[in-house]
Design a protein around this motif. Structure first.
Motif, PDB file in Angstrom:
ATOM      1  N   VAL A  69       0.836  -1.206   0.000  1.00 40.72           N
ATOM      2  CA  VAL A  69       0.000   0.000   0.000  1.00 40.72           C
ATOM      3  C   VAL A  69       0.868   1.252   0.000  1.00 40.72           C
ATOM      4  CG1 VAL A  69      -1.726   1.313   1.297  1.00 40.72           C
ATOM      5  CG2 VAL A  69      -1.935  -1.167   1.119  1.00 40.72           C
ATOM      6  N   ILE A  70       1.987   1.223   0.725  1.00 35.89           N
ATOM      7  CA  ILE A  70       2.905   2.361   0.703  1.00 35.89           C
ATOM      8  C   ILE A  70       3.443   2.576  -0.707  1.00 35.89           C
ATOM      9  CG2 ILE A  70       5.151   3.186   1.524  1.00 35.89           C
ATOM     10  CD1 ILE A  70       4.510   1.879   4.221  1.00 35.89           C
ATOM     11  N   GLU A  71       3.717   1.487  -1.398  1.00 36.31           N
ATOM     12  CA  GLU A  71       4.178   1.611  -2.781  1.00 36.31           C
ATOM     13  C   GLU A  71       3.083   2.184  -3.675  1.00 36.31           C
ATOM     14  OE1 GLU A  71       6.539  -1.155  -6.094  1.00 36.31           O
ATOM     15  OE2 GLU A  71       6.058  -1.954  -4.103  1.00 36.31           O
ATOM     16  N   MET A  72       1.851   1.758  -3.461  1.00 39.78           N
ATOM     17  CA  MET A  72       0.725   2.318  -4.217  1.00 39.78           C
ATOM     18  C   MET A  72       0.579   3.813  -3.948  1.00 39.78           C
ATOM     19  SD  MET A  72      -2.052  -0.714  -3.455  1.00 39.78           S
ATOM     20  CE  MET A  72      -3.412   0.070  -4.313  1.00 39.78           C
ATOM     21  N   ALA A  73       0.662   4.188  -2.674  1.00 44.27           N
ATOM     22  CA  ALA A  73       0.536   5.604  -2.317  1.00 44.27           C
ATOM     23  C   ALA A  73       1.667   6.427  -2.914  1.00 44.27           C
ATOM     24  CB  ALA A  73       0.513   5.749  -0.799  1.00 44.27           C
ATOM     25  N   SER A  74       2.862   5.826  -3.004  1.00 45.75           N
ATOM     26  CA  SER A  74       4.001   6.534  -3.606  1.00 45.75           C
ATOM     27  C   SER A  74       3.749   6.814  -5.087  1.00 45.75           C
ATOM     28  CB  SER A  74       5.273   5.707  -3.436  1.00 45.75           C
ATOM     29  OG  SER A  74       5.569   5.504  -2.073  1.00 45.75           O
ATOM     30  N   TYR A  86      -0.702  10.982   1.534  1.00 46.72           N
ATOM     31  CA  TYR A  86      -2.015  10.829   0.908  1.00 46.72           C
ATOM     32  C   TYR A  86      -2.848   9.774   1.642  1.00 46.72           C
ATOM     33  CZ  TYR A  86      -5.071   8.753  -2.759  1.00 46.72           C
ATOM     34  OH  TYR A  86      -6.110   8.211  -3.464  1.00 46.72           O
ATOM     35  N   MET A  87      -2.181   8.937   2.440  1.00 45.38           N
ATOM     36  CA  MET A  87      -2.866   7.844   3.112  1.00 45.38           C
ATOM     37  C   MET A  87      -2.467   7.799   4.581  1.00 45.38           C
ATOM     38  SD  MET A  87      -2.678   4.850   0.217  1.00 45.38           S
ATOM     39  CE  MET A  87      -4.060   3.976   0.935  1.00 45.38           C
ATOM     40  N   MET A  88      -3.311   7.141   5.378  1.00 49.02           N
ATOM     41  CA  MET A  88      -3.078   7.008   6.807  1.00 49.02           C
ATOM     42  C   MET A  88      -3.439   5.596   7.243  1.00 49.02           C
ATOM     43  SD  MET A  88      -4.737   9.218   9.909  1.00 49.02           S
ATOM     44  CE  MET A  88      -6.167   8.165  10.084  1.00 49.02           C
ATOM     45  N   LYS A  89      -2.589   5.005   8.059  1.00 56.29           N
ATOM     46  CA  LYS A  89      -2.772   3.628   8.522  1.00 56.29           C
ATOM     47  C   LYS A  89      -3.617   3.587   9.793  1.00 56.29           C
ATOM     48  CE  LYS A  89      -1.546  -0.711   9.775  1.00 56.29           C
ATOM     49  NZ  LYS A  89      -2.225  -0.762  11.075  1.00 56.29           N
ATOM     50  N   ASP A 106       1.704  -8.876  17.362  1.00 57.75           N
ATOM     51  CA  ASP A 106       2.929  -8.830  16.567  1.00 57.75           C
ATOM     52  C   ASP A 106       2.745  -8.007  15.300  1.00 57.75           C
ATOM     53  OD1 ASP A 106       5.498  -9.428  15.563  1.00 57.75           O
ATOM     54  OD2 ASP A 106       4.729 -11.175  14.501  1.00 57.75           O
ATOM     55  N   HIS A 107       1.688  -8.313  14.513  1.00 53.25           N
ATOM     56  CA  HIS A 107       1.459  -7.592  13.261  1.00 53.25           C
ATOM     57  C   HIS A 107       1.177  -6.115  13.510  1.00 53.25           C
ATOM     58  CE1 HIS A 107       0.526 -10.999  10.163  1.00 53.25           C
ATOM     59  NE2 HIS A 107       1.737 -11.055  10.653  1.00 53.25           N
ATOM     60  N   ALA A 108       0.364  -5.821  14.532  1.00 56.13           N
ATOM     61  CA  ALA A 108       0.016  -4.420  14.819  1.00 56.13           C
ATOM     62  C   ALA A 108       1.268  -3.603  15.146  1.00 56.13           C
ATOM     63  CB  ALA A 108      -0.980  -4.350  15.977  1.00 56.13           C
ATOM     64  N   ILE A 109       2.177  -4.176  15.941  1.00 56.01           N
ATOM     65  CA  ILE A 109       3.396  -3.452  16.309  1.00 56.01           C
ATOM     66  C   ILE A 109       4.341  -3.352  15.116  1.00 56.01           C
ATOM     67  CG2 ILE A 109       5.467  -3.557  17.737  1.00 56.01           C
ATOM     68  CD1 ILE A 109       3.022  -2.577  19.219  1.00 56.01           C
ATOM     69  N   LYS A 110       4.465  -4.416  14.332  1.00 58.35           N
ATOM     70  CA  LYS A 110       5.325  -4.358  13.153  1.00 58.35           C
ATOM     71  C   LYS A 110       4.847  -3.279  12.184  1.00 58.35           C
ATOM     72  CE  LYS A 110       8.592  -5.604  10.345  1.00 58.35           C
ATOM     73  NZ  LYS A 110       9.997  -5.220  10.648  1.00 58.35           N
ATOM     74  N   GLU A 111       3.547  -3.206  11.971  1.00 57.97           N
ATOM     75  CA  GLU A 111       2.990  -2.180  11.087  1.00 57.97           C
ATOM     76  C   GLU A 111       3.180  -0.780  11.673  1.00 57.97           C
ATOM     77  OE1 GLU A 111      -0.425  -5.297   9.528  1.00 57.97           O
ATOM     78  OE2 GLU A 111      -1.028  -3.516  10.645  1.00 57.97           O
ATOM     79  N   LEU A 112       3.061  -0.676  12.986  1.00 55.08           N
ATOM     80  CA  LEU A 112       3.310   0.603  13.662  1.00 55.08           C
ATOM     81  C   LEU A 112       4.729   1.092  13.386  1.00 55.08           C
ATOM     82  CD1 LEU A 112       2.156   2.615  15.963  1.00 55.08           C
ATOM     83  CD2 LEU A 112       3.496   1.190  17.514  1.00 55.08           C
ATOM     84  N   MET A 113       5.685   0.192  13.464  1.00 58.31           N
ATOM     85  CA  MET A 113       7.092   0.558  13.263  1.00 58.31           C
ATOM     86  C   MET A 113       7.386   0.845  11.793  1.00 58.31           C
ATOM     87  SD  MET A 113       8.716  -2.209  15.952  1.00 58.31           S
ATOM     88  CE  MET A 113      10.388  -1.552  15.993  1.00 58.31           C
ATOM     89  N   ILE A 114       6.743   0.111  10.873  1.00 56.42           N
ATOM     90  CA  ILE A 114       6.913   0.387   9.441  1.00 56.42           C
ATOM     91  C   ILE A 114       6.411   1.790   9.115  1.00 56.42           C
ATOM     92  CG2 ILE A 114       6.071  -0.215   7.137  1.00 56.42           C
ATOM     93  CD1 ILE A 114       6.120  -3.158   8.019  1.00 56.42           C
ATOM     94  N   CYS A 115       5.248   2.153   9.671  1.00 61.53           N
ATOM     95  CA  CYS A 115       4.704   3.501   9.432  1.00 61.53           C
ATOM     96  C   CYS A 115       5.648   4.568   9.970  1.00 61.53           C
ATOM     97  CB  CYS A 115       3.326   3.631  10.061  1.00 61.53           C
ATOM     98  SG  CYS A 115       2.022   2.774   9.164  1.00 61.53           S
ATOM     99  N   ALA A 116       6.235   4.324  11.133  1.00 53.93           N
ATOM    100  CA  ALA A 116       7.177   5.295  11.690  1.00 53.93           C
ATOM    101  C   ALA A 116       8.385   5.447  10.772  1.00 53.93           C
ATOM    102  CB  ALA A 116       7.613   4.851  13.091  1.00 53.93           C
ATOM    103  N   GLU A 117       8.921   4.328  10.279  1.00 49.01           N
ATOM    104  CA  GLU A 117      10.092   4.381   9.393  1.00 49.01           C
ATOM    105  C   GLU A 117       9.794   5.153   8.119  1.00 49.01           C
ATOM    106  OE1 GLU A 117      10.860   0.277   8.875  1.00 49.01           O
ATOM    107  OE2 GLU A 117      11.726  -0.013  10.877  1.00 49.01           O
ATOM    108  N   HIS A 118       8.585   4.974   7.562  1.00 48.31           N
ATOM    109  CA  HIS A 118       8.216   5.623   6.298  1.00 48.31           C
ATOM    110  C   HIS A 118       7.505   6.960   6.526  1.00 48.31           C
ATOM    111  CE1 HIS A 118       9.201   2.287   3.493  1.00 48.31           C
ATOM    112  NE2 HIS A 118       8.997   1.541   4.564  1.00 48.31           N
TER     113      HIS A 118
END
Length: 568
Positions: A274-279, A293-296, A308-320
């Motif tokens: 989805v980040i790639e799509m938004a890019s 343009y998007m928000m998780k 596990d997934h919720a925290i991993k996605e949280l950290m991916i959003c922070a990185e990007h």
């Protein structure tokens, strides 16, 4: 007598000096430090003035009587040319300061502090289960206590650090790159869910499963509305594989409507897609960071569990640097204490745990504070989505967010009923007004029915009308020479009317006019079928409304990316 005259002159001098301090300093404080500080300063100065100008009851009696012992008329002071001149002179900044936008709060600062300290105690003493090794290691390296079972105790200083680094505002863009949706104090935006388990079909008005073709139809409705600002994708379609439904529905939103998008991905890999799509839409990764343009959407599991997934996605959003809301859904009496204060403390602790991990991953990444703070109905065991506890506790979370200078993600415009009826209309109207009054920046789940399991395009248009009504109310009242209309009132005089006045012609267009609601003339006995009228409008939008197409190169890039999902 001489002493009395000196006392009188001293009081007059004190009045003038303190009045000037109030008039000149409060607007400056308002601009520099905000409304709360300005009001506090004004109260302090007026208290000093009252202390300086205190008079005994006898003095007040003699001051307000004339020589023959009769009480002076109450309006005598207003007849003074000097006072009239001062009032008319005014001060532009102070006039702006005293003009009020309607607002309300349900917690005092001292209550917020107690809830916050309680939440910090929960994080330090009770701890949180964090089922992600990378996050546990990150917290451990910064001083948290980590146990073998995944329980993590987060010290208060990490909370303080996170609250200092998180930005107090961010901006979401629309599909065309316009910085349209500001998550900041004084701004409220609305976000309906476009997909769900079920949908009410506009053609039959019957409930059925939501399918892939419905996403494009709902996208057109969203683009048409005036006040639905951020489209929320929940990843539902009965005829699509669960592992790709999120990206397919997001793609449909990108193609068929122009507003910002919030979404819940099926996992970390889907989030990266989805980040790639938004890019692609934004014109590149760096452009996406500058103009998101998007928000998780992400959430912990109450009480105090972080998947596990919720925290991993949280950290991916922070990185990007993709904006994220990490919101708990505590239900009083089931997954949270049955008391509002206890529920709020737990909810706050759950949000803070996510915020700490997020800010340790990338300080300054945009984060939206929020929560669906409701209760469980003890008769049916359902999550209450249209009751006063939801409104009150979400208002309290908004107060907490405001206190800590965090943008807030609220809940409103939803109802427990299974169709738009009188109960649903009442719950939608009340919740939308309260969400705006309490300062929510992004209000989600608008137009959801049946405990958030049903979408209805007709209800979306109804909510759009309600929000238009609410936003007109939130304009407040402007008081100027023009709007006071004293000369006009004098010209019309007693017993006259204002229909033929130029002032009326210049100002009556500011009256709110309904789009779908009606105001039938007296004598019209036939009732207006609002649901039928709204449904007919939905069908008309589906058949005749055209959304400007997405750039062909971006469409081609999205289609190329789609091959990756299908292979996976």
């Amino acid at each position: 007598m001489r002493i009395d005259r000196l006392k009188s002159r001293g009081r007059q001098l004190g009045y003038v000096l303190l009045s000037e301090m109030v008039r000149k300093s409060c607007p400056l404080i308002f601009m520099q430090r905000g409304y709360r500080e300005a009001v506090a300063e004004e109260k302090k100065l007026r208290w000093l003035h009252g202390l300086l100008c205190w008079r005994s009851p006898q003095e007040r009696f003699h001051k307000n009587t004339n020589r023959v012992g009769k009480a002076a008329p109450a309006h005598t002071a207003l007849k003074s040319k000097k006072i009239r001149k001062e009032i008319k002179k005014g001060d532009a900044m102070f006039a702006n300061f005293t003009q009020i936008t309607p607002r309300m709060r349900v917690l005092s600062d001292s209550q917020i502090k107690e809830i916050h300290l309680g939440a910090c105690d929960i994080l330090e003493r009770t701890g949180s289960l964090i089922h992600n090794e990378e996050a546990r290691n990150l917290l451990y390296s910064h001083g948290a206590v980590v146990e073998n079972n995944g329980l993590v105790r987060i010290p208060s200083y990490l909370v303080d650090r996170a609250l200092n680094t998180v930005p107090e505002r961010f901006v979401l863009c629309d599909r065309d790159g316009n910085r349209a949706y500001r998550m900041e104090t004084g701004k409220t935006h609305f976000s309906p869910l476009v997909d769900n388990i079920d949908i009410i079909d506009p053609q039959t008005r019957q409930r059925r499963k939501f399918v892939a073709a419905d996403a494009a139809r709902m996208a057109k409705i969203m683009d048409y509305t005036r006040h639905m600002d951020v489209v929320q994708v929940g990843a539902f379609a009965a005829d699509l594989p669960p592992e790709i439904v999120d990206r397919v529905n997001i793609r449909e939103m990108m193609l068929h409507q122009r507003k910002a998008i919030s979404f819940s991905p099926s996992g970390p890999d889907a989030l990266l897609d989805v980040i790639e799509m938004a890019s692609i839409i934004a014109g590149g990764r760096e452009q996406l960071k500058m103009n998101p343009y998007m928000m998780k959407l992400g959430e912990p599991i109450s009480p105090l569990v972080h998947d596990d997934h919720a925290i991993k996605e949280l950290m991916i959003c922070a990185e990007h640097r993709m904006p994220i809301v990490y919101y708990p859904i505590p239900m009083g009496g089931a997954t949270a204490p049955a008391t509002s204060a206890g529920l709020l403390a737990q909810s706050h602790a759950e949000s803070l745990a996510g915020l700490v991990i997020h800010q340790l991953t990338n300080p300054g990444a945009p984060f939206l504070y929020g929560g669906v703070a409701t209760v469980m109905d003890m008769k049916s065991t359902v999550c209450v989505y249209g009751g006063p506890e939801l409104y009150l506790q979400c208002a309290a979370l908004s107060d907490i967010a405001t206190y800590f200078h965090l943008p807030f993600w609220g809940t409103a415009g939803c109802t427990d009923t299974k169709a738009l009826d009188t109960q649903g209309a009442a719950e939608i109207g009340m919740s939308c007004l309260l969400a705006v009054l309490t300062g929510a920046n992004l209000v989600h789940d608008v137009a959801l029915l049946d405990q958030a399991s049903l979408v209805d395009p007709t209800t979306v248009l109804f909510c759009d009308e309600v929000i238009d009504h609410v936003k007109h109310f939130m304009r407040g009242i402007q008081v100027t020479d023009e709007t006071l209309a004293i000369d006009v009132i004098d010209s019309v005089g007693a017993g006259g009317n204002y229909l033929i006045q130029k002032h009326t012609l210049q100002n009556f267009r500011s009256f709110w006019q309904p789009t779908y609601f009606t105001r039938p003339a007296m004598g019209v006995s036939e009732a207006h079928d609002l649901i039928k009228a709204l449904n007919e409008k939905v069908i008309d939008i589906e058949e005749n409304y055209e959304v400007p197409p997405l750039d062909p190169d971006k469409v081609a890039a999205l289609q190329e990316l789609e091959k990756k999902w299908l292979k996976g």
